[in-house]
Design a protein around this motif. Structure first.
Motif, PDB file in Angstrom:
ATOM      1  N   ARG A  99     113.520  42.101   4.209  1.00 14.53           N
ATOM      2  CA  ARG A  99     112.384  42.458   3.361  1.00 14.53           C
ATOM      3  C   ARG A  99     112.723  42.171   1.901  1.00 14.53           C
ATOM      4  O   ARG A  99     113.883  42.089   1.515  1.00 14.53           O
ATOM      5  CB  ARG A  99     112.034  43.939   3.536  1.00 14.53           C
ATOM      6  CG  ARG A  99     111.551  44.282   4.941  1.00 14.53           C
ATOM      7  CD  ARG A  99     111.359  45.788   5.081  1.00 14.53           C
ATOM      8  NE  ARG A  99     110.920  46.119   6.430  1.00 14.53           N
ATOM      9  CZ  ARG A  99     109.643  46.179   6.801  1.00 14.53           C
ATOM     10  NH1 ARG A  99     108.690  45.944   5.905  1.00 14.53           N
ATOM     11  NH2 ARG A  99     109.303  46.475   8.038  1.00 14.53           N
ATOM     12  N   PHE A 120     111.386  35.931   3.697  1.00 18.67           N
ATOM     13  CA  PHE A 120     111.150  37.362   3.656  1.00 18.67           C
ATOM     14  C   PHE A 120     110.053  37.744   4.645  1.00 18.67           C
ATOM     15  O   PHE A 120     109.157  36.970   4.948  1.00 18.67           O
ATOM     16  CB  PHE A 120     110.731  37.787   2.253  1.00 18.67           C
ATOM     17  CG  PHE A 120     111.821  37.675   1.231  1.00 18.67           C
ATOM     18  CD1 PHE A 120     112.994  38.409   1.362  1.00 18.67           C
ATOM     19  CD2 PHE A 120     111.689  36.838   0.138  1.00 18.67           C
ATOM     20  CE1 PHE A 120     113.995  38.303   0.418  1.00 18.67           C
ATOM     21  CE2 PHE A 120     112.686  36.722  -0.807  1.00 18.67           C
ATOM     22  CZ  PHE A 120     113.843  37.462  -0.663  1.00 18.67           C
ATOM     23  N   GLN A 121     110.137  38.974   5.116  1.00 19.09           N
ATOM     24  CA  GLN A 121     109.097  39.485   5.990  1.00 19.09           C
ATOM     25  C   GLN A 121     108.738  40.893   5.545  1.00 19.09           C
ATOM     26  O   GLN A 121     109.364  41.472   4.668  1.00 19.09           O
ATOM     27  CB  GLN A 121     109.560  39.508   7.438  1.00 19.09           C
ATOM     28  CG  GLN A 121     110.628  40.555   7.713  1.00 19.09           C
ATOM     29  CD  GLN A 121     110.895  40.719   9.197  1.00 19.09           C
ATOM     30  OE1 GLN A 121     110.281  40.050  10.008  1.00 19.09           O
ATOM     31  NE2 GLN A 121     111.795  41.610   9.553  1.00 19.09           N
ATOM     32  N   GLY A 122     107.717  41.441   6.173  1.00 23.47           N
ATOM     33  CA  GLY A 122     107.303  42.792   5.848  1.00 23.47           C
ATOM     34  C   GLY A 122     106.323  42.829   4.696  1.00 23.47           C
ATOM     35  O   GLY A 122     105.992  41.816   4.069  1.00 23.47           O
ATOM     36  N   LEU A 147     104.067  37.664   4.863  1.00 23.88           N
ATOM     37  CA  LEU A 147     104.017  38.731   3.891  1.00 23.88           C
ATOM     38  C   LEU A 147     102.609  39.311   3.810  1.00 23.88           C
ATOM     39  O   LEU A 147     101.782  38.838   3.038  1.00 23.88           O
ATOM     40  CB  LEU A 147     104.449  38.214   2.515  1.00 23.88           C
ATOM     41  CG  LEU A 147     105.890  37.715   2.406  1.00 23.88           C
ATOM     42  CD1 LEU A 147     106.140  37.084   1.052  1.00 23.88           C
ATOM     43  CD2 LEU A 147     106.863  38.858   2.631  1.00 23.88           C
TER      44      LEU A 147
END
Length: 786
Positions: A99, A120-122, A147
């Motif tokens: 994240r 990135f994730q979340g 994202l």
């Protein structure tokens, strides 16, 4: 978890501006140093790029990627940019992503934050709303939309924000996205492409009046183009492409007199395009793939600043001459790109073409344009791209059409009835980068001796007409997208060919035996394709690879005297693992590369007849069997790569005879036994032999011979191994127990050989063995032992 940091560039506001050098006693601020170390903890660094970021080094200003203020020691930049990711790549199913670190929100002096093209994730952390001095925020990556944003109001606290790039961020659950953006009066650039947006309020947005660039492409807007955009009076770039707009053009759009770029492609817009002629500042106009009616508007002739126009797939339904005539005045002097692909144009292409002096790109693909191509084409000296494929052109193209096109890099003319006719001495003034299919008209060049189409974007099968070029000496189609099988007629028609390179395409199927007819072949490169089956045994027919060539034996690549005097033939070859250009010594190179295919079966025995072959690469196939025992006969070999196969057995001792060998890779096979103990082989690293069951230098595992336990027990203190002694004595006793009576007893001899005579009737072979000797009276021990 893993993070691939593609681009992070942070600029922190400075307190003072100074041209003085930073004193060596001034280090970075302790608080910023600790923040950077914390940032490192949240990352996984597979390339070890942050190795200098350590608590043992007090001054973070000397860390990799860090730039500090020369006087204050404040961190100004954090640059961890790496090579761009493959934009078409998708994450692996088991790939994990981190994240966005929340503590980034504590850097309140931050002005520039670019986290685009990362993994990135979340949810985007709302703590970013604490970056009250932020002017540029880039988080876009529409190829990896990971994202989501649930609450968008944190963005409203970034009152100084000028540039917002959220391309690919999932805003489908953020119904308040427009209200939030409305609270940011300083915005100049908004990029929200591919954000899954679907609603746009009808009322005008007042704060859009200062906006210079708006990109809403690739979303789910539908219906008419929203009137809420009519206050874009300062907008210079507007992209509404690839949505579901299905109305006619709104009248307010024609009042955006500052608009320089308008992209509306990929919608369902209809009606007339005429009003767009009022956009006097427009430079780039893309109206492709819509449902406009009425043909090319005459008003477009007033667009005197127009540099490019795209009408791909629009149904103009008019003559090409009429369309070009609209642009024949001020537009023709400045326009650089015209794309009328699949625009339903017809009629002849006339002399008007010569008026477009600054034209760099012209595409008329897939229309019904007919007649010859005018000679005025040769007046377009700025032309770089010319695509005329799939029309009804006829006539002849000659050097008159191309002599002034010195900048041409792309030419497509397939799907017509054109004839290319050039004098033998003509040298093209350009160097093409070709795309599309290779034109069938290539077969009309019957005197062609060298054809180099390497590293273009050609697709489809090699045209059958190429077999008419029977004088070819060199054919290089490498690094394209050709498909189909390797044609048998290559071996039947190209009897003179010396260089055949089909590397890095999508050829598949069996390798035709007809290739063995190419007795003049000295370079064969078929690597990186999908060929399968056995390698033909007749490979030994490549007689040029069997005989020594004297240095004064000048191999003539091109028989025409003009070409021999004007240039030296060259080729790009992979040798010893590296790509290199060969020119003056090319005629002495002998090379076979069949790597990265699906060949099976054994290494053909005939290959060892190629005594002058210098490089043999059969790696990464499915070859089985043993390495040929007499491989040492290939005395000229400098490079061997058999890695990544299923070869078994021992490495033949004769490989030690290859005194010129400088590259050897036998790794990842099923080879076993001792590596031949020669000085030559010991010069190679262990990596040449790993992935097998081999032993001995240069590998660390030594070869050992196990001694039977029984022999160990019977070995006395003097070191005599009675097991082997008794075995030898047993053999002697047993041998003379049988031979002795035959040697000393005449009766036993006669009875024994009479027994053999009776077997003769059944086996029919004993009489030949004894060769007529009198077995009873003239017996010789030597004969019996035979």
């Amino acid at each position: 978890m893993r993070i691939v940091v593609a681009f992070v560039f942070i600029t922190i506001a400075t307190i003072n501006i100074s041209f003085c050098r930073r004193s060596s006693s001034v280090g970075c601020l302790q608080s910023e140093r600790l923040a950077l170390l914390r940032f490192k903890q949240d990352l996984i660094d597979p390339a070890n790029r942050l190795v200098s970021w350590t608590s043992g080094v007090e001054d973070c200003c000397i860390w990799s990627g860090i730039v500090c203020d020369n006087l204050t020691g404040h961190v100004l930049e954090l640059n961890l940019r790496t090579a761009p990711l493959n934009e078409y790549a998708t994450p692996a199913e088991d790939e994990a992503y981190e994240r966005i670190p929340r503590f980034l929100g504590s850097m309140q002096n931050l002005r520039y934050l670019n986290l685009s093209l990362n993994s990135f994730q979340g949810v985007i952390p709302p703590q970013l709303g604490n970056l009250s001095n932020l002017q540029v925020l880039c988080m876009g990556d529409y190829w990896r939309s990971m994202l989501p944003v649930e609450n968008f109001w944190w963005l409203s606290r970034l009152s100084f924000l000028k540039h917002l790039d959220l391309d690919g961020v999932d805003l489908s659950n953020s119904s308040d996205w427009l209200q939030v953006i409305h609270t940011l009066p300083s915005l100049v650039v908004i990029k929200l492409s591919y954000c899954k947006l679907h609603h746009f309020p009808p009322k005008p947005i007042a704060n859009f009046s200062s906006l210079a660039s708006l990109d809403l492409s690739g979303n789910h807007f539908e219906g008419p183009i929203p009137d809420g955009l009519q206050n874009l009076t300062s907008c210079r770039h507007l992209d509404l492409s690839y949505n579901l707009f299905n109305s006619s053009m709104p009248s307010w759009l024609y009042r955006l007199r500052n608009l320089e770029e308008l992209f509306l492609w990929g919608n369902f817009l209809q009606g007339s395009m005429d009003g767009l002629g009022n956009l006097s500042s427009i430079k780039a106009l893309d109206l492709s793939q819509n449902n406009f009616e009425g043909g090319m508007p005459v008003s477009f002739g007033r667009l005197c600043n127009l540099r490019s126009i795209f009408l791909v797939g629009d149904r103009l339904n008019e003559e090409i001459s009429q369309a070009l005539n609209i642009f024949s005045k001020c537009v023709a002097k400045v326009v650089e790109s015209l794309d009328f692909t699949d625009a339903h144009l017809f009629g002849p292409l006339t002399y008007q073409l010569g008026r477009f002096k600054n034209l760099k790109s012209l595409s008329l693909v897939n229309n019904s344009i007919s007649g010859p191509i005018p000679r005025s084409l040769g007046e377009l000296s700025s032309l770089e791209i010319l695509y005329l494929s799939y029309n009804q052109f006829n006539g002849t193209l000659s050097e008159i059409h191309f002599n002034n096109l010195t900048r041409l890099i792309g030419l497509g003319a397939s799907g017509n009835s054109l004839t290319f006719k050039f004098p033998p001495q003509w040298v093209p003034p350009f160097k093409l980068l070709f795309t599309g299919t290779l034109s069938p008209s290539i077969g009309s060049l019957t005197s062609l001796q060298s054809l180099n189409l390497r590293k273009n974007n050609f697709v489809g099968e090699v045209p059958l007409s190429l077999q008419n070029c029977t004088k070819l000496v060199k054919l290089d189609l490498g690094e394209n997208e050709f498909v189909g099988s390797v044609s048998a007629w290559i071996g039947e028609r190209f009897s003179r060919i010396k260089i055949l390179i089909l590397r890095s395409n999508k050829f598949q199927g069996l390798l035709p035996r007809e290739l063995c007819h190419l007795t003049s072949l000295q370079i064969l490169d078929l690597a990186y394709n999908n060929l399968f089956g056995n390698i033909p045994r007749c490979i030994s027919n490549f007689s040029t690879m069997m005989r020594k060539s004297e240095m004064d034996d000048d191999i003539e690549y091109l028989s025409n005297d003009y070409f021999n005097l004007s240039f030296i033939e060259d080729a790009l070859l992979v040798n010893k693992g590296e790509m290199a250009k060969y020119s003056t010594i090319l005629k002495f190179v002998r090379k076979i590369d069949l790597s990265k295919n699906n060949f099976s079966g054994g290494i053909p025995m005939g290959v060892t007849d190629l005594s002058t072959l210098q490089s043999l690469n059969l790696s990464h196939n499915s070859l089985t069997g043993k390495i040929l025992e007499n491989i040492g006969a290939m005395s000229s070999l400098e490079s061997i790569d058999f890695s990544g196969n299923q070869l078994s057995g021992e490495i033949p001792q004769s490989i030690s005879n290859l005194t010129f060998l400088s590259v050897l890779n036998l790794s990842n096979n099923k080879l076993s036994g001792r590596i031949p103990s020669s000085t030559q082989l010991r010069t190679f690293s262990a990596s040449s032999f790993t992935g097998n069951e081999l032993c001995g230098p240069p590998l660390s595992n030594n070869c050992t011979v196990s001694v039977p336990n029984r022999g160990e027990k019977e070995r006395n203190e003097d070191g005599v191994d009675w097991f082997y002694v008794s075995m030898a004595l047993g053999f002697v006793v047993g041998f003379w127990s049988f031979i002795g009576p035959l040697f000393f007893n005449r009766r036993w001899r006669c009875m024994y050989f009479q027994f053999l005579n009776r077997l003769q009737d059944k086996l029919g072979s004993v009489k030949d063995v004894i060769s007529g000797y009198d077995i009873c009276t003239n017996f010789h021990l030597s004969l019996a032992l035979k």
